[in-house]
Design an enzyme around this catalytic site. Structure first.
Site, PDB file in Angstrom:
ATOM      1  N   MET A  73      42.461   6.239 -13.133  1.00  0.00           N
ATOM      2  CA  MET A  73      41.524   7.385 -13.446  1.00  0.00           C
ATOM      3  C   MET A  73      41.413   8.277 -12.105  1.00  0.00           C
ATOM      4  O   MET A  73      40.767   9.379 -12.227  1.00  0.00           O
ATOM      5  CB  MET A  73      40.141   6.884 -13.668  1.00  0.00           C
ATOM      6  CG  MET A  73      40.043   6.050 -15.025  1.00  0.00           C
ATOM      7  SD  MET A  73      38.399   5.646 -15.419  1.00  0.00           S
ATOM      8  CE  MET A  73      37.882   7.044 -15.935  1.00  0.00           C
ATOM      9  N   GLU A  74      42.256   8.147 -11.078  1.00  0.00           N
ATOM     10  CA  GLU A  74      42.189   9.277  -9.882  1.00  0.00           C
ATOM     11  C   GLU A  74      43.527   9.639  -9.213  1.00  0.00           C
ATOM     12  O   GLU A  74      43.588  10.774  -8.733  1.00  0.00           O
ATOM     13  CB  GLU A  74      41.225   8.598  -8.802  1.00  0.00           C
ATOM     14  CG  GLU A  74      39.883   8.339  -9.140  1.00  0.00           C
ATOM     15  CD  GLU A  74      39.680   6.929  -9.909  1.00  0.00           C
ATOM     16  OE1 GLU A  74      40.752   6.036  -9.736  1.00  0.00           O
ATOM     17  OE2 GLU A  74      38.774   6.576 -10.429  1.00  0.00           O
ATOM     18  N   GLY A  89      44.975  -0.556 -15.022  1.00  0.00           N
ATOM     19  CA  GLY A  89      45.333  -1.312 -16.380  1.00  0.00           C
ATOM     20  C   GLY A  89      47.049  -1.159 -16.153  1.00  0.00           C
ATOM     21  O   GLY A  89      47.565  -0.293 -15.950  1.00  0.00           O
ATOM     22  N   ASP A 149      43.753  -5.481 -15.527  1.00  0.00           N
ATOM     23  CA  ASP A 149      43.664  -5.567 -16.981  1.00  0.00           C
ATOM     24  C   ASP A 149      45.128  -5.043 -17.591  1.00  0.00           C
ATOM     25  O   ASP A 149      45.851  -4.684 -16.992  1.00  0.00           O
ATOM     26  CB  ASP A 149      42.440  -4.977 -17.599  1.00  0.00           C
ATOM     27  CG  ASP A 149      42.403  -3.414 -17.174  1.00  0.00           C
ATOM     28  OD1 ASP A 149      41.880  -3.020 -16.185  1.00  0.00           O
ATOM     29  OD2 ASP A 149      43.194  -2.652 -17.910  1.00  0.00           O
ATOM     30  N   GLU A 209      35.655  -2.714  -2.827  1.00  0.00           N
ATOM     31  CA  GLU A 209      36.855  -2.434  -2.001  1.00  0.00           C
ATOM     32  C   GLU A 209      36.452  -2.010  -0.615  1.00  0.00           C
ATOM     33  O   GLU A 209      36.968  -2.388   0.469  1.00  0.00           O
ATOM     34  CB  GLU A 209      37.898  -1.780  -2.578  1.00  0.00           C
ATOM     35  CG  GLU A 209      38.710  -2.460  -3.730  1.00  0.00           C
ATOM     36  CD  GLU A 209      39.538  -1.387  -4.200  1.00  0.00           C
ATOM     37  OE1 GLU A 209      40.842  -1.982  -4.089  1.00  0.00           O
ATOM     38  OE2 GLU A 209      39.346  -0.649  -4.809  1.00  0.00           O
TER      39      GLU A 209
HETATM   40  N1  ADE Z   1      41.465   1.036 -14.190  1.00  0.00           N
HETATM   41  C1  ADE Z   1      41.457  -0.339 -14.352  1.00  0.00           C
HETATM   42  N2  ADE Z   1      41.823  -0.446 -15.568  1.00  0.00           N
HETATM   43  C2  ADE Z   1      41.950   0.350 -16.070  1.00  0.00           C
HETATM   44  C3  ADE Z   1      42.118   1.041 -17.438  1.00  0.00           C
HETATM   45  N3  ADE Z   1      42.142   0.063 -18.461  1.00  0.00           N
HETATM   46  N4  ADE Z   1      42.117   2.412 -17.695  1.00  0.00           N
HETATM   47  C4  ADE Z   1      41.722   3.261 -16.815  1.00  0.00           C
HETATM   48  N5  ADE Z   1      41.601   3.035 -15.576  1.00  0.00           N
HETATM   49  C5  ADE Z   1      41.626   1.499 -15.272  1.00  0.00           C
END
Ligand code: ADE
Length: 258
Positions: free
Chosen positions: A195-196, A81, A219, A15
């Site tokens: 995650m951030e 996700g 996802d 990115e």
């Molecule tokens: N970033 C993208 N997909 C994720 C997921 N399934 N869990 C945590 N961070 C993500």
């Protein structure tokens, strides 16, 4: 005195790589192992940086952007996700609130509450988030032209949408349907997990600095979450990020009369 920059923080190399060609008058600055790219993009002073993955990496990056660069606002871009019903691969989620789903100091404090702050949810800046959502809507309207019909079909993207609401962050890649179901059971309004974002949110709250978090859904946080992950970032998320960030900076630059 130089104008204070807007900070654009990416989670993934791909990115950042998609954004860098639009940066001019670039000055590199290295701090704490991070390469900050200071320059001008679409008429605005900006600083671009890779956050690293996870809450600590994001918190360090946000702190540096505020303390060392005096960033006037921070925008985090990345993938997430999908958790909410109808939040599909290829959609965009703009966070209005962020929460650390792995914060649990119970029974001393309620589950999810950041101890001694009295808060579990941290609000993103309303104006900045509206601007991200508007730019995202314009991007989604051009999705077929931008991604190409073949990539859309490859990833099963049809009629991509923009969602706004609660985003969860934690130091786990969520890759089972059981775990995402447990998150939704505990936090029914959650739209997405990453995650951030909530770490950046906590730091920005401490410093009273506006921020927004923009995530492309890569996802559904289930057993197939890792499949095609890198290809999705290159073919879809990086394209969205480049288009949305450019559109937002253009509108910001017009609004400030530059
Ligand atoms: N970033 C993208 N997909 C994720 C997921 N399934 N869990 C945590 N961070 C993500």
């Amino acid at each position: 005195m130089a104008a204070r920059p807007l900070a654009i923080v990416s989670a993934m190399h791909e990115e950042l790589r998609a954004l860098l060609p639009a940066l001019s008058a670039t000055q590199p600055v290295t701090l704490a192992g991070r390469h900050f790219h200071v320059g001008v993009m679409h008429g605005e002073p900006v600083v671009l940086v890779l956050s690293g993955i996870g809450k600590v990496a994001a918190a360090t990056t946000a702190t540096l952007l505020i303390q060392a660069f005096d960033a006037r606002a921070l925008v985090f871009t990345g993938v997430a996700g999908g958790l909410g019903a109808g939040v599909r691969v290829g959609d965009v989620v703009v966070a209005r609130q962020l929460l650390q789903h792995d914060m649990d100091a119970s029974p001393l404090f309620p589950r999810f509450e950041v101890p001694l702050t009295g808060r579990s949810r941290f609000a993103a800046d309303a104006l900045l988030s509206v601007a991200q959502a508007s730019a995202s809507l314009r991007c989604m309207a051009r999705a077929t032209e931008l991604l190409g019909a073949a990539h859309m079909a490859d990833f099963g993207i049809t009629d991509p949408r923009v969602h706004e609401g609660l985003v969860l962050s934690g130091d786990r890649f969520v890759a089972t349907a059981a775990e995402s179901r447990a998150l939704v059971d505990a936090l029914p309004d959650a739209l997405a997990v990453e995650m951030e974002g909530a770490a950046l949110a906590q730091v920005c709250a401490d410093f009273d600095r506006p921020f927004a978090v923009l995530r492309t859904i890569s996802d559904r946080a289930d057993e197939s979450a890792h499949t095609d992950f890198n290809r999705f970032i290159v073919d879809v998320a990086s394209v969205y990020t480049r288009v949305i960030v450019s559109d937002w900076l253009d509108s910001t630059s017009r609004a400030t009369g530059e």
